[in-house]
Design a protein around this motif. Structure first.
Motif, PDB file in Angstrom:
ATOM      1  N   VAL A  61      -2.585   5.123  -2.983  1.00 39.80           N
ATOM      2  CA  VAL A  61      -3.594   6.049  -2.458  1.00 39.80           C
ATOM      3  C   VAL A  61      -3.052   7.466  -2.580  1.00 39.80           C
ATOM      4  O   VAL A  61      -2.044   7.804  -1.972  1.00 39.80           O
ATOM      5  CB  VAL A  61      -3.891   5.784  -0.962  1.00 39.80           C
ATOM      6  CG1 VAL A  61      -5.081   6.593  -0.516  1.00 39.80           C
ATOM      7  CG2 VAL A  61      -4.116   4.321  -0.704  1.00 39.80           C
ATOM      8  N   PRO A 109      -9.485   9.106  -2.053  1.00 41.05           N
ATOM      9  CA  PRO A 109     -10.680   8.305  -1.750  1.00 41.05           C
ATOM     10  C   PRO A 109     -11.507   8.818  -0.564  1.00 41.05           C
ATOM     11  O   PRO A 109     -12.661   8.457  -0.434  1.00 41.05           O
ATOM     12  CB  PRO A 109     -10.109   6.912  -1.438  1.00 41.05           C
ATOM     13  CG  PRO A 109      -8.695   7.150  -1.066  1.00 41.05           C
ATOM     14  CD  PRO A 109      -8.249   8.352  -1.833  1.00 41.05           C
ATOM     15  N   ILE A 145      -9.691   0.292   2.689  1.00 41.42           N
ATOM     16  CA  ILE A 145      -8.531   0.289   1.792  1.00 41.42           C
ATOM     17  C   ILE A 145      -7.426  -0.583   2.378  1.00 41.42           C
ATOM     18  O   ILE A 145      -6.806  -1.387   1.685  1.00 41.42           O
ATOM     19  CB  ILE A 145      -8.028   1.733   1.568  1.00 41.42           C
ATOM     20  CG1 ILE A 145      -9.085   2.548   0.817  1.00 41.42           C
ATOM     21  CG2 ILE A 145      -6.712   1.727   0.796  1.00 41.42           C
ATOM     22  CD1 ILE A 145      -8.814   4.024   0.805  1.00 41.42           C
ATOM     23  N   SER A 146      -7.229  -0.431   3.678  1.00 43.01           N
ATOM     24  CA  SER A 146      -6.189  -1.215   4.350  1.00 43.01           C
ATOM     25  C   SER A 146      -6.486  -2.710   4.230  1.00 43.01           C
ATOM     26  O   SER A 146      -5.592  -3.519   3.995  1.00 43.01           O
ATOM     27  CB  SER A 146      -6.120  -0.759   5.804  1.00 43.01           C
ATOM     28  OG  SER A 146      -5.372  -1.651   6.551  1.00 43.01           O
ATOM     29  N   CYS A 200      -0.438   3.037   5.044  1.00 42.28           N
ATOM     30  CA  CYS A 200       0.504   2.704   3.973  1.00 42.28           C
ATOM     31  C   CYS A 200       1.766   2.025   4.471  1.00 42.28           C
ATOM     32  O   CYS A 200       2.187   2.218   5.603  1.00 42.28           O
ATOM     33  CB  CYS A 200       0.888   3.969   3.219  1.00 42.28           C
ATOM     34  SG  CYS A 200      -0.499   4.649   2.350  1.00 42.28           S
ATOM     35  N   ILE A 242      -1.998  -1.137  -3.779  1.00 37.83           N
ATOM     36  CA  ILE A 242      -2.816   0.074  -3.859  1.00 37.83           C
ATOM     37  C   ILE A 242      -1.930   1.318  -3.825  1.00 37.83           C
ATOM     38  O   ILE A 242      -1.002   1.395  -3.026  1.00 37.83           O
ATOM     39  CB  ILE A 242      -3.801   0.149  -2.669  1.00 37.83           C
ATOM     40  CG1 ILE A 242      -4.641  -1.119  -2.572  1.00 37.83           C
ATOM     41  CG2 ILE A 242      -4.699   1.372  -2.781  1.00 37.83           C
ATOM     42  CD1 ILE A 242      -5.526  -1.156  -1.351  1.00 37.83           C
ATOM     43  N   ILE A 295       0.864  -1.182   0.000  1.00 37.24           N
ATOM     44  CA  ILE A 295       0.000   0.000   0.000  1.00 37.24           C
ATOM     45  C   ILE A 295       0.895   1.225   0.000  1.00 37.24           C
ATOM     46  O   ILE A 295       1.707   1.410   0.900  1.00 37.24           O
ATOM     47  CB  ILE A 295      -0.935   0.028   1.229  1.00 37.24           C
ATOM     48  CG1 ILE A 295      -1.716  -1.283   1.331  1.00 37.24           C
ATOM     49  CG2 ILE A 295      -1.896   1.207   1.135  1.00 37.24           C
ATOM     50  CD1 ILE A 295      -2.669  -1.310   2.517  1.00 37.24           C
ATOM     51  N   LEU A 348     -15.280   2.847  -5.393  1.00 34.46           N
ATOM     52  CA  LEU A 348     -14.251   1.872  -5.033  1.00 34.46           C
ATOM     53  C   LEU A 348     -14.622   0.496  -5.589  1.00 34.46           C
ATOM     54  O   LEU A 348     -13.771  -0.228  -6.115  1.00 34.46           O
ATOM     55  CB  LEU A 348     -14.103   1.826  -3.507  1.00 34.46           C
ATOM     56  CG  LEU A 348     -13.040   0.886  -2.948  1.00 34.46           C
ATOM     57  CD1 LEU A 348     -11.658   1.271  -3.460  1.00 34.46           C
ATOM     58  CD2 LEU A 348     -13.043   0.913  -1.424  1.00 34.46           C
ATOM     59  N   ARG A 403     -18.021   4.485  -1.991  1.00 32.11           N
ATOM     60  CA  ARG A 403     -17.890   3.024  -1.949  1.00 32.11           C
ATOM     61  C   ARG A 403     -18.223   2.398  -3.301  1.00 32.11           C
ATOM     62  O   ARG A 403     -17.602   1.414  -3.693  1.00 32.11           O
ATOM     63  CB  ARG A 403     -18.822   2.449  -0.873  1.00 32.11           C
ATOM     64  CG  ARG A 403     -18.275   2.635   0.520  1.00 32.11           C
ATOM     65  CD  ARG A 403     -19.380   2.555   1.556  1.00 32.11           C
ATOM     66  NE  ARG A 403     -18.872   2.902   2.858  1.00 32.11           N
ATOM     67  CZ  ARG A 403     -18.435   2.006   3.748  1.00 32.11           C
ATOM     68  NH1 ARG A 403     -18.479   0.731   3.452  1.00 32.11           N
ATOM     69  NH2 ARG A 403     -17.974   2.391   4.903  1.00 32.11           N
ATOM     70  N   LEU A 453      -6.176   4.911  -6.339  1.00 29.64           N
ATOM     71  CA  LEU A 453      -7.273   5.627  -5.689  1.00 29.64           C
ATOM     72  C   LEU A 453      -6.897   7.091  -5.559  1.00 29.64           C
ATOM     73  O   LEU A 453      -5.913   7.434  -4.896  1.00 29.64           O
ATOM     74  CB  LEU A 453      -7.541   5.033  -4.298  1.00 29.64           C
ATOM     75  CG  LEU A 453      -7.670   3.507  -4.221  1.00 29.64           C
ATOM     76  CD1 LEU A 453      -7.902   3.078  -2.778  1.00 29.64           C
ATOM     77  CD2 LEU A 453      -8.800   3.018  -5.106  1.00 29.64           C
TER      78      LEU A 453
END
Lengths: 286, 312
Positions: free
Chosen positions: B190, B161, B177-178, B202, B188, B31, B145, B142, B158
């Motif tokens: 972000v 987000p 997200i995590s 992250c 990902i 991430i 996403l 959502r 993303l």
């Protein structure tokens, strides 16, 4: 699935997708069918279905009346080639509402960025939408023609007459396709430039209406050449011109020797609209 | 193979505006937080990685593919959640996500199944047959996403987000997200202008400012290298400062009423506590400083031209 039968509770966590990933052609096809459904309000709210089906109903009634008259009196009020010309204003009205529904709505909602981040090119989007609108208009014109054809086939005698009927119906389908392509190309280009549907719709109608007086003016005030060329200046008369050129009938529009020019202008107009549509989507911010 | 690699990536809009300047960075799976102020070039970078914008100079590779020449292959394996509103309000969420799954290349049945699954994962299972126009901002985020995740991408991009969400909504989105990054095993990126937000979830951070790379590193290496213990006593600060200086714990700094000691090992806590207890000082506060990363970026002035973020 033995463990399912045994009643084991499955892990409902995330599962990776292992299946096939179809390419760009499939993506374009998906967008096309989705748009074609959208044109008729399928998969949408009841409100979205009202207008398209109202137009379908009116065009259908025209076809039913024509068929009924023919089966009772034997008189052909509208031929297959006359039919698209007769319902032309309805086709324009249909496009004025459906074209903005297909493209203006996407411009406004910002969904283009979701499309363009998928395996689909910007130009694919424009072409899929154009193909969908052409298909929708063609179905609008040919569905009722099919009613006329079925009525016609059962009212004529002999195989030879049936065969003639099939030939006439075939040319009617082709002429309907020409209508659909031209009307769709012009109205979709206009709609693709306007993000508000309520603004786009009247502009589409106007594009087809404002050109008619030019034709009328040239017809009445101009000389013979001007009269023969007058039809070039409006989509409606342009289409009639192509029809007269390819399938001459007595008492039809006088084209002089300009028939091929009508054909060329039609092709050029469609190509220009489609080209500009693609340029539009290559440039559009998303 | 690295997840994303850019080499002197440059993007200019006209002769004046430079959105990205000579950006060279390599990112490994995980991430990744892409942080920078608004207008720093985050969205431009994302669009270049998706193959939606051609770079003016330099090159980029995403999942080993060149987004300029293999844009379609890249986009088939990447999910993108744009920053701005991008949902047609008159469509039903399940229909929209199914349709977009098909545009991503999933056959009809798989598209429908995965659309429901994905909407369940983002917490919209009950509401999936409602029109998107009636959704709250959090629900719309959502759905955005879900559409990015529906075709099971290898990488999610993303863009902001948590935009427009209230604090509870932000927390929920970050947690989601995590989970996608850790449990679903999807890498990902972000984008955010809020460092405090992304550093929570992250593994690594890439910071850009005015189109230039500020720093790229793993979060752990940033924090361990710069961890600081904050000690505050109600009285006797001077006395404690002297005592700590004599303890050989590294440089002791003053920050207002507090003392800062570099956190170099686990025993630092004990040694500091003992020093306080021996002098019988009224201890007011003893904690590890949070948002150290933010300060690090704020004070960072040297430009790192090439930094490699690695993850085991």
């Amino acid at each position: 699935m033995t463990d399912r039968a045994a009643g084991v509770i499955h892990d409902i966590g995330y599962q990776r997708y292992q299946g096939p990933r179809l390419g760009r052609g499939y993506a374009v096809g998906s967008l096309l069918t989705h748009s074609l459904r959208t044109a008729y309000g399928l998969g949408r709210s009841a409100k979205a279905k009202v207008f398209p089906w109202l137009v379908v109903g009116i065009v259908g009634v025209v076809a039913v009346v024509v068929t009924a008259i023919r089966s009772v009196t034997g008189e052909v009020v509208l031929s297959y080639l006359d039919f698209p010309d007769a319902v032309f204003p309805l086709a324009v009205l249909f496009c004025a509402v459906v074209a903005p529904e297909l493209v203006s709505r996407d411009l406004r909602s910002g969904v283009l960025s979701l499309y363009f981040s998928r395996p689909l090119r910007r130009t694919d989007y424009g072409l899929a939408k154009l193909a969908a609108l052409i298909g929708a208009v063609w179905l609008l014109l040919t569905g009722p023609m099919l009613v006329m054809f079925l009525g016609g086939v059962f009212s004529v005698d002999g195989w030879r007459a049936v065969w003639d009927e099939v030939g006439d119906f075939g040319s009617g389908l082709a002429y309907a396709a020409l209508h659909a392509v031209l009307v769709s190309a012009v109205s979709l280009l206009i709609a693709s430039l306007v993000s508000r549907r309520a603004v786009a719709a009247p502009i589409v109608v106007a594009a087809f209406l404002v050109t008619l007086p030019i034709v009328g003016l040239l017809e009445t005030a101009g000389g013979e050449t001007a009269r023969q060329l007058s039809g070039l200046f409006s989509p409606e008369t342009l289409l009639v011109g192509v029809r007269v050129w390819l399938a001459p009938e007595p008492d039809s529009m006088d084209l002089g020797g300009f028939g091929p020019l009508y054909g060329a202008v039609t092709v050029a107009l469609v190509a220009a609209c489609a080209g500009l549509l693609l340029v539009r989507y290559r440039r559009v911010r998303a | 193979m690295s997840l994303i690699a850019t080499e002197s990536l440059t993007k200019r809009y006209g002769p004046r505006v430079t959105a990205l300047a000579d950006l060279t960075v390599t990112v490994e799976p995980g991430i990744i937080g892409l942080v920078g102020a608004n207008g720093a070039g985050k969205s431009t970078l994302i669009k270049i990685l998706l193959g939606l914008l051609p770079p003016t100079g330099g090159s980029a590779r995403v999942l080993g593919l060149d987004p300029v020449r293999q844009g379609e292959q890249v986009r088939a394996r990447v999910g993108y959640m744009p920053e701005h509103d991008s949902l047609p309000p008159d469509l039903i969420a399940a229909e929209l996500v199914t349709h977009l799954a098909r545009v991503s290349g999933l056959p009809r049945t798989s598209a429908r199944e995965r659309a429901s699954e994905t909407l369940r994962h983002v917490g919209l299972y009950e509401e999936r047959y409602r029109q998107v126009g009636g959704y709250s901002t959090g629900m719309k985020q959502r759905v955005k996403l879900a559409q990015a995740l529906v075709h099971d991408p290898d990488l999610l991009l993303l863009d902001e987000p948590t935009n427009g969400l209230d604090p509870a909504g932000r927390d929920a989105m970050l947690e989601l997200i995590s989970r996608i990054g850790t449990e679903f095993g999807i890498s990902i990126v972000v984008c955010s202008h809020l460092l405090g937000e992304v550093e929570r979830i992250c593994d690594s951070l890439v910071a850009i400012d005015a189109g230039r790379l500020l720093r790229a590193d793993r979060i752990s290496s940033m924090t361990t290298a710069t961890g600081v213990l904050v000690i505050e006593v109600d009285e006797g600060t001077e006395e404690l400062a002297e005592a700590l200086a004599g303890l050989d714990v590294g440089e002791v700094r003053r920050d207002g009423p507090a003392l800062l000691v570099p956190l170099t090992g686990d025993d630092i806590y004990d040694r500091v506590l003992r020093a306080v207890a021996e002098r019988d000082l009224p201890l007011h506060r003893l904690d590890q400083r949070h948002h150290r990363v933010a300060e690090l970026f704020a004070t960072e002035t040297t430009e790192t031209t090439e930094t490699t973020v690695t993850q085991s």
